[in-house]
Design an enzyme around this catalytic site. Structure first.
Site, PDB file in Angstrom:
ATOM      1  CG  ASP A  81      44.722  46.351  39.201  1.00 40.69           C
ATOM      2  OD1 ASP A  81      44.611  46.324  37.961  1.00 40.69           O
ATOM      3  OD2 ASP A  81      45.680  46.875  39.794  1.00 40.69           O
TER       4      ASP A  81
ATOM      5  CD  GLU B 224      49.319  42.583  33.804  1.00 38.52           C
ATOM      6  OE1 GLU B 224      50.450  42.547  34.309  1.00 38.52           O
ATOM      7  OE2 GLU B 224      48.813  43.614  33.325  1.00 38.52           O
TER       8      GLU B 224
END
Length: 490
Positions: free
Chosen positions: A15, A178
């Site tokens: 991420d 997301e």
């Protein structure tokens, strides 16, 4: 366009979020149940990254007591605005909403958290328009089943939302929209998101609009990035962030996994940070040439006093509370509650050797390779007994043991898989445990590396290597790692 084979930040660093301040670039990653949280790196070229610490490095910033595996800190965003660094993230173990901290120096100290309790969800992003309005964008669900990418105007001083949260885009139909990142190029705003789940279906899609809140038009050539259905060795690519260089060119960082073995294939190092050039065509971003890190290794890291290396972390606790340097010139591993604890660092290379010499006193202590408490290989000494144990889910087994007359040098290593009669094994590697003697390494037990892979263990993390015990003097610990086995030959 091919995808990079070599990560720029190897090991468990998923991420990624990136920003630029002057000519320097800074990058952060998710840290999940590990403290300190949110590792931060600096680079001058987006290819070579050096750790400079952690953003959440104090108990008043990071609450993880009792945190489950793969809980904790998800998907941070790092931005540089008005000569200040801003980091916002979700601690799913803590209070609802988001956590915002700031600093003038990215190496710290970072501020106490500002809570954003009304932004319920994960993966928050920050963007400012010319008027100074801060737009908070995240992934979540609103009442009446309205889910997708959500946005509201944020008061960065108080953490209050100044507008009603609204869904601004639901993506292109992939599951789990997301990881939003909102950036501006010229007068157009671009919304990059992840879709398809963070496993093999992962992808990056993009939309654009005239304002930070849209309306957003999806790119006709989505997805911008995906490895699904391909034969590339780097898979599960997604969750991207982008940055502009001083010369006006653009680049993208994203997560991916490096598969090993055959058939289903397996990954053991976790989701890593990769990079690529970002080109523009007809007002849309396009994946450019790979940006690859150098060959990984050889790396040698020793525990030398008095400070722990940046890479060392512990699940649900701060490592400095568990592993302390003594006036006698060695480290002491201790557990305030007297149960066994783990302190270590990420496995960042395909092939490693971790050697430790410990004196556990009346208990047991040693070296451990793990994904979580239920998937681990432990090589420990207790009295005059050295034992190799494996825990796979609810199953525990002794892989080997021996008797020693003096505190031994314990060694855990990973090596290439071996199949019957020289044929390749389907697994990613072999985990081998033993003791280091005057005549060399003596193996006590081994385990197929598939049992310590994310495909078996589940969750969002990867392997960690380090020390385990409740009360022990640690005389030495050395990590050696490389993606080229010849670097580690005895």
């Amino acid at each position: 366009m091919p995808i990079a084979k070599k990560p720029v930040v190897p090991g468990l660093h998923p991420d990624p979020s990136v920003c630029r301040a002057g000519s320097e670039f800074y990058l952060v990653n998710s840290s999940f149940e590990y403290a300190p949280g949110v590792p931060i790196f600096r680079s001058g070229d987006l290819r070579h990254w050096s750790p400079i610490g952690h953003v959440l490095d104090r108990p008043d910033q990071l609450e993880l007591a009792g945190c489950r595996h793969s809980g904790g800190v998800y998907a941070p965003t790092l931005r540089y605005h008005r000569e200040r660094f801003w980091m916002i993230t979700t601690n799913v173990h803590d209070q609802p909403g988001q956590v915002l901290v700031t600093a003038t120096d990215p190496a710290g100290a970072w501020s106490r958290p500002i809570r954003v309790p009304d932004a319920d969800g994960i993966d928050p992003d920050l963007a400012w328009d010319d008027a100074g309005t801060c737009w908070l964008t995240w992934s979540g669900e609103l009442p009446k089943g309205r889910q997708g990418i959500i946005q509201a105007v944020l008061d960065t001083e108080t953490g209050a939302l100044l507008t009603e949260p609204a869904v601004i885009w639901r993506g292109t139909g992939g599951q789990f929209p997301e990881g939003p990142h909102l950036i501006r190029r010229g007068s157009t705003w671009y919304l990059f998101i992840a879709e398809g789940g963070t496993e093999r279906g992962h992808a990056v899609t993009v939309a654009r609009g005239p304002r930070p809140d849209g309306p957003f038009e999806p790119c006709p050539d989505n997805p911008l990035l995906t490895a699904r259905g391909s034969a590339w060795s780097t898979q599960s690519t997604g969750h991207a962030d982008v940055v502009q260089r001083p010369d006006g060119s653009w680049a993208m960082v994203f997560l991916g996994v490096r598969l090993r073995g055959s058939a289903l294939c397996w990954h053991v190092l976790g989701r890593e940070t990769f990079a690529a050039e970002l080109d523009w065509e007809d007002g849309w971003p396009r994946l450019g040439e790979p940006i690859e890190g150098d060959a990984a290794g050889p790396v040698v890291e020793e525990l030398t006093g008095p400070g722990l290396p940046h890479a060392w972390v512990a699940p649900a606790r701060f490592p400095a509370d568990l592993l302390r340097y003594t006036p006698e010139g060695h480290w002491h591993l201790t557990s305030p509650s007297h149960e066994e604890v783990f302190v270590g660092r990420r496995q960042q290379h395909f092939f490693i050797s971790a050697q430790a010499r410990v004196d556990p006193g009346a208990g047991r202590a040693g070296v451990e390779l793990r994904i979580d408490p239920f998937h681990r290989v432990t090589l420990s000494v207790e009295g005059d007994q050295v034992r190799v144990t494996a825990s796979i889910g609810g199953v525990q087994a002794v892989l080997g043991e021996t008797t020693v007359t003096a505190p031994p040098v314990l060694e855990l290593r990973t090596r290439p898989s071996e199949g019957a009669e020289g044929t390749p094994c389907q697994g990613p590697d072999l985990i081998v445990a033993g003791v280091r003697e005057a005549t060399g390494f003596r193996e006590l037990g081994r385990l197929d590396g598939r049992y310590l892979s994310t495909e078996v263990a589940g969750g969002f993390t990867g392997r960690m290597i380090g020390l385990v015990g409740a009360d022990a003097a640690v005389r030495s610990f050395v990590y050696r790692g490389s993606d080229d086995l010849t670097d580690l030959d005895d």
